[in-house]
Scaffold this motif. Structure first.
Motif, PDB file in Angstrom:
ATOM      1  N   PHE A 117       0.834  -1.200   0.000  1.00  0.00           N
ATOM      2  CA  PHE A 117       0.000   0.000   0.000  1.00  0.00           C
ATOM      3  C   PHE A 117       0.873   1.256   0.000  1.00  0.00           C
ATOM      4  N   MET A 118       1.865   1.282   0.890  1.00  0.00           N
ATOM      5  CA  MET A 118       2.732   2.469   0.994  1.00  0.00           C
ATOM      6  C   MET A 118       3.527   2.711  -0.276  1.00  0.00           C
ATOM      7  N   MET A 119       4.086   1.656  -0.840  1.00  0.00           N
ATOM      8  CA  MET A 119       4.922   1.821  -2.033  1.00  0.00           C
ATOM      9  C   MET A 119       4.083   2.220  -3.246  1.00  0.00           C
ATOM     10  N   LYS A 120       2.879   1.653  -3.362  1.00  0.00           N
ATOM     11  CA  LYS A 120       1.989   2.042  -4.468  1.00  0.00           C
ATOM     12  C   LYS A 120       1.577   3.500  -4.318  1.00  0.00           C
ATOM     13  N   ARG A 121       1.316   3.914  -3.085  1.00  0.00           N
ATOM     14  CA  ARG A 121       0.929   5.302  -2.827  1.00  0.00           C
ATOM     15  C   ARG A 121       2.053   6.264  -3.222  1.00  0.00           C
ATOM     16  N   GLU A 122       3.299   5.785  -3.116  1.00  0.00           N
ATOM     17  CA  GLU A 122       4.453   6.599  -3.518  1.00  0.00           C
ATOM     18  C   GLU A 122       4.666   6.577  -5.034  1.00  0.00           C
ATOM     19  N   GLY A 123       3.893   5.745  -5.730  1.00  0.00           N
ATOM     20  CA  GLY A 123       3.993   5.701  -7.190  1.00  0.00           C
ATOM     21  C   GLY A 123       4.880   4.605  -7.746  1.00  0.00           C
ATOM     22  N   TYR A 124       5.306   3.672  -6.899  1.00  0.00           N
ATOM     23  CA  TYR A 124       6.158   2.587  -7.383  1.00  0.00           C
ATOM     24  C   TYR A 124       5.312   1.418  -7.888  1.00  0.00           C
ATOM     25  N   ASP A 125       5.857   0.679  -8.874  1.00  0.00           N
ATOM     26  CA  ASP A 125       5.254  -0.582  -9.299  1.00  0.00           C
ATOM     27  C   ASP A 125       5.700  -1.618  -8.283  1.00  0.00           C
ATOM     28  N   VAL A 126       4.761  -2.317  -7.680  1.00  0.00           N
ATOM     29  CA  VAL A 126       5.096  -3.251  -6.605  1.00  0.00           C
ATOM     30  C   VAL A 126       5.041  -4.698  -7.084  1.00  0.00           C
ATOM     31  N   LEU A 127       6.105  -5.421  -6.788  1.00  0.00           N
ATOM     32  CA  LEU A 127       6.188  -6.858  -7.028  1.00  0.00           C
ATOM     33  C   LEU A 127       6.260  -7.515  -5.650  1.00  0.00           C
ATOM     34  N   VAL A 128       5.775  -8.751  -5.542  1.00  0.00           N
ATOM     35  CA  VAL A 128       5.782  -9.438  -4.244  1.00  0.00           C
ATOM     36  C   VAL A 128       6.360 -10.840  -4.403  1.00  0.00           C
TER      37      VAL A 128
END
Length: 121
Positions: free
Chosen positions: A20-31
């Motif tokens: 959630f935090m990284m997406k809010r910062e505009g990053y593409d998130v991989l898990v």
């Protein structure tokens, strides 16, 4: 173009909050949910930065970090170790494995976001 950030952690709550935090910062998130998946994802997707849990099934974060640093194709990947292991020996092991930063749990989400932003600037 946005940066890819890989969250490698086996604790679902941490993955959800970090995503959630990284997406809010505009990053593409991989898990990735274990060390083997993390290393495969790093090699395949080439994220700019990895938030890497030290203790995961399959391979530890320390092992993943060493494998990344030994691989010329992904050696430049920024790695932040995230772990509950906060003893000096653990920190030394993480940095010795090649981590760019070492953050102990529980951590301040605001501080972590700032650290990621600085490292990717």
């Amino acid at each position: 173009m946005s940066c890819k950030v890989l969250i490698a952690d086996d604790e679902p709550n941490i993955v959800v909050s970090l995503s959630f935090m990284m997406k809010r910062e505009g990053y593409d998130v991989l898990v990735a949910r274990d060390g083997v998946e993390a290393l495969d994802t790093i090699r395949r997707e080439r994220p700019a930065l990895v938030l890497l849990d030290a203790m995961m099934p399959g391979m530890t974060g320390f092992d993943v970090c060493e494998a990344v640093r030994a691989d010329a194709g992904v050696r430049e990947t920024r790695i932040v170790m995230l772990t509950a292991k906060g003893r000096e020996t653990d920190v030394a092991r993480g940095l010795g494995a090649g981590a760019d930063a070492y953050v102990t749990k529980p951590f301040s989400t605001r501080d972590l976001v700032a650290k990621v932003r600085d490292m990717l600037a």
